[in-house]
Structures are given as structure tokens and as C-alpha cells.
Enzyme design. Structure first.
Site, mmCIF file in Angstrom:
data_model
loop_
_atom_site.group_PDB
_atom_site.id
_atom_site.type_symbol
_atom_site.label_atom_id
_atom_site.label_comp_id
_atom_site.label_asym_id
_atom_site.label_seq_id
_atom_site.Cartn_x
_atom_site.Cartn_y
_atom_site.Cartn_z
ATOM 1 N N LYS A 226 71.240 -29.783 -26.686
ATOM 2 C CA LYS A 226 72.214 -29.032 -27.500
ATOM 3 C C LYS A 226 71.634 -28.931 -28.911
ATOM 4 O O LYS A 226 71.413 -29.958 -29.558
ATOM 5 C CB LYS A 226 73.551 -29.778 -27.506
ATOM 6 C CG LYS A 226 74.612 -29.198 -28.392
ATOM 7 C CD LYS A 226 75.319 -30.288 -29.198
ATOM 8 C CE LYS A 226 74.391 -30.909 -30.178
ATOM 9 N NZ LYS A 226 74.916 -31.925 -31.053
ATOM 10 N N ASP B 218 80.946 -34.365 -28.737
ATOM 11 C CA ASP B 218 79.999 -33.295 -28.402
ATOM 12 C C ASP B 218 79.961 -32.960 -26.918
ATOM 13 O O ASP B 218 79.235 -32.052 -26.512
ATOM 14 C CB ASP B 218 78.576 -33.723 -28.800
ATOM 15 C CG ASP B 218 78.231 -33.273 -30.197
ATOM 16 O OD1 ASP B 218 79.042 -32.561 -30.816
ATOM 17 O OD2 ASP B 218 77.135 -33.626 -30.664
HETATM 18 O O1 C5P Z 1 81.944 -38.778 -30.617
HETATM 19 P P1 C5P Z 1 80.502 -39.132 -30.820
HETATM 20 O O2 C5P Z 1 80.105 -40.386 -30.115
HETATM 21 O O3 C5P Z 1 79.608 -37.993 -30.540
HETATM 22 O O4 C5P Z 1 80.341 -39.399 -32.397
HETATM 23 C C1 C5P Z 1 79.513 -40.398 -32.926
HETATM 24 C C2 C5P Z 1 79.990 -40.748 -34.338
HETATM 25 O O5 C5P Z 1 79.735 -39.653 -35.218
HETATM 26 C C3 C5P Z 1 81.470 -41.016 -34.480
HETATM 27 O O6 C5P Z 1 81.774 -42.340 -34.210
HETATM 28 C C4 C5P Z 1 81.725 -40.646 -35.940
HETATM 29 O O7 C5P Z 1 81.346 -41.718 -36.788
HETATM 30 C C5 C5P Z 1 80.755 -39.507 -36.192
HETATM 31 N N1 C5P Z 1 81.374 -38.189 -36.041
HETATM 32 C C6 C5P Z 1 82.173 -37.692 -37.070
HETATM 33 N N2 C5P Z 1 82.739 -36.460 -36.942
HETATM 34 C C7 C5P Z 1 82.510 -35.706 -35.839
HETATM 35 C C8 C5P Z 1 81.694 -36.193 -34.785
HETATM 36 C C9 C5P Z 1 81.140 -37.445 -34.930
HETATM 37 O O8 C5P Z 1 82.387 -38.348 -38.091
HETATM 38 N N3 C5P Z 1 83.066 -34.505 -35.749
#
Ligand code: C5P
Length: 309
Positions: free
Chosen positions: A33, A162
């Protein structure tokens, strides 16, 4: 049993490379991605950031194969297998199987899942998210349990911000925290070169290092990009707001961008996601030449070239 909803397409109908070697064995490419843009436009009270991002899925990815077995088993091979040495139950693919079974009310399917890990992990190109989303789609096909698209979307979101965008590996625009998705523009025939300097960057650390979180959204986007030059000139008016904080934590990203920009064929270079992988756009016929030239100078880096869509 729930009827297969009209909007749900089989793996073969989607824009993914699929090989059916037998009725029960499924092989699919879990594409990288790539955030062609990533504008951070705000922050929610729970800490998650609001995004505005154009995402594409080039023909570069991990290989995921699933076939019936007498127990659930995940076998990881490939150049980045050793970077995924945690317990199997912590792998997003296994979590996706458990979440899918719970949501569709069936026992956890007994499968042998082979993952060929070709994409670097924790590298801003959603490898784990794409693996999980691809697994969910494979599970639909294998079990015949087709979930309603909104149920599948919620399930994907429970696995990571994501994951929903990776369910349909086509150009899309992500807003919200990445969970609000709409169809993206038509992208031209275009080449892409992905480069990772083999350093892992922590996504939460990059978000935490941002100086500003209330940045402008993407400028108005055409519905069709006619050529790589058209796409690159639009993208030049956009940003990845995580690029600067990521470089401050990981200066190798700056060197990676300079290496891409040093090629005469590269029309635009930028970091994807929270890094450290960067991409360069070029004519499709020139992508392999760029890859070869970079490999000759940066033998230790991960470099992959392919078509953008
Ligand atoms: O949800 P995911 O594991 O992909 O996200 C990893 C980290 O990235 C989250 O714990 C958060 O700290 C940060 N994040 C964020 N805002 C988003 C996506 C991710 O702050 N929209």
C-alpha cells in the site's frame, strides 16, 4: 447462509494477481500500500490522527497461499521472514482468521497458510495490513461465507486503521483515521520504484514527533490522470506530512529520497506512510532500469520496481 452481496467480488474478479492451482488452494498477491500523498489534517480526542491520503497498490507484494489442512498453521518464508519472529497468534493473518470465524459464526478454519514475506516489515507500505485484508478476502472465497461489505470493513478496522483500504487493492482516497474510503482517480500507466534503507521506524513515534497536526487537506484532484507527468505535477502540490518528522528520527530516509531524486527518470520521490520506504514515479518502461541503477550503488537497500496499478 447469507447470500453473496452484489458488491462482493471473487478474488479473480478483483484487481489482484490470482492463481487457482486447485479448487481448494488459493494464491494471491498481497500488494504493498503506497501513500502517494498523506496529509495529516487533525487529531481525535483518542489520539488517532485524521488523514487525507491518496493510496495506490502497485504490482509489488507478499505472496499468500492458503489450503485446507488438519490444523491452522502459518508458515513464513521469503527475504523478510526472519523479521516476523513473534508468536503466530500475534501475526495479523492469524488474528484475521480468528476475527473472521467469530464474525461469521463458524469454527476457525483449519488451513495451512504460506506467507512469502517479500515486503520489508514496519516500513510504511502496509505489509501486515495488506496481508490481513488479503487473508479476509481469501477466507470469504475458501469458506463461501461472504460477509456484507460493511461487516467486512468493521472487521478489517478492528485489525488496524490501514486494513480496510487494503480490502480493495485499487486507487483509493482515505480520510477519517484511514477508515473512510472512497474510490480514487484513474491512474495512468506508470512505473514505481520502492526503496527502503533497511531501517524500521515506529509509526506512533513518527506521529508523536509532528510539529503541526492541523494541516490543509489535498487540493482538488482530477478524476483521471492522463500521464505520469500529469500525476507527478499534481502530486508535487501535495505532501506527506509524516516525512519531515520521520527524517528527524531516521536520517537515512533523506538519503533514500536523494538517491531516487538523483535518477533522471524519476519524476517525483516521496516517503510512503510513516516510512522508511520511499517511492519514485517514472515511465513504466524505465522502472527496471532505475531499480538496476540503484541496486548497483546501494546494494544493502531493499529496492523493488513494478507497475503502479
Ligand atoms: O492502527 P495501526 O496499527 O495501523 O496504527 C499504528 C499506530 O499509528 C497507532 O497506534 C497510532 O499511534 C498511529 N496512528 C495514528 N493515526 C492514524 C493511524 C495510526 O495516530 N490515523
Amino acid at each position: 447462509m447469507r447470500q453473496k452481496p452484489k458488491v462482493t467480488r471473487t478474488a479473480a474478479e478483483r484487481n489482484t494477481q490470482v492463481t487457482h492451482t486447485s479448487v481448494e488452494r488459493r494464491v494471491e498477491l498481497a500488494r504493498a500500500k503506497v501513500n502517494l500523498t498523506l496529509h495529516v489534517t487533525g487529531q481525535r480526542p483518542d489520539g488517532y490522527h485524521l488523514l487525507d491520503s491518496l493510496v495506490a497498490f502497485p504490482q509489488i507484494g507478499d505472496r499468500l497461499c492458503a489450503e485446507p489442512a488438519d490444523r491452522l498453521e502459518l508458515i513464513i518464508n521469503g527475504p523478510f521472514a526472519r523479521n516476523l519472529d513473534g508468536p503466530a497468534e500475534e501475526n495479523l493473518i492469524v488474528k484475521a482468521v480468528a476475527a473472521f470465524a467469530k464474525s461469521s459464526g463458524i469454527p476457525a478454519p483449519k488451513l495451512r497458510i504460506d506467507l512469502t514475506k517479500r515486503l520489508p516489515v514496519a516500513s510504511g507500505i502496509g505489509g501486515g495490513s495488506s496481508n490481513a485484508a488479503t487473508m479476509l478476502r481469501l477466507l470469504e472465497d475458501i469458506t463461501g461465507q461472504y460477509l456484507a461489505e460493511d461487516t467486512l470493513h468493521e472487521l478489517a478496522l478492528s485489525l488496524g486503521a490501514d486494513v480496510p483500504v487494503c480490502l480493495n487493492q485499487e486507487p483509493q482516497i482515505m480520510t477519517g483515521i484511514g477508515d473512510v474510503i472512497r474510490q480514487g482517480p484513474q491512474l495512468p500507466k506508470c512505473g514505481i520504484v520502492l526503496v527502503n534503507p533497511k531501517v524500521e521506524v515506529s509509526t506512533p513515534d513518527v506521529f508523536r514527533s509532528m510539529a503541526r497536526r492541523d494541516n490543509p487537506a489535498m487540493p482538488l484532484m482530477p478524476e483521471v490522470f492522463e500521464s505520469p507527468d500529469h500525476l507527478a505535477s499534481y502530486l508535487a502540490t501535495c505532501r506527506n506530512d509524516l516525512q519531515e518528522p520521520a527524517i528527524s528520527l531516521c536520517p537515512e530516509i533523506d538519503s533514500t529520497l536523494s538517491a531516487l531524486e538523483g535518477s533522471d527518470h524519476i519524476k517525483l520521490a516521496r516517503m510512503s506512510g510513516s516510512g522508511a520506504t520511499c517511492f519514485g514515479l517514472c515511465e513504466q518502461e524505465e522502472a527496471l532500469e532505475v531499480e538496476r541503477a540503484l541496486r548497483a550503488s546501494f546494494g544493502n537497500w531493499w529496492i523493488a520496481a513494478g507497475a503502479l496499478t
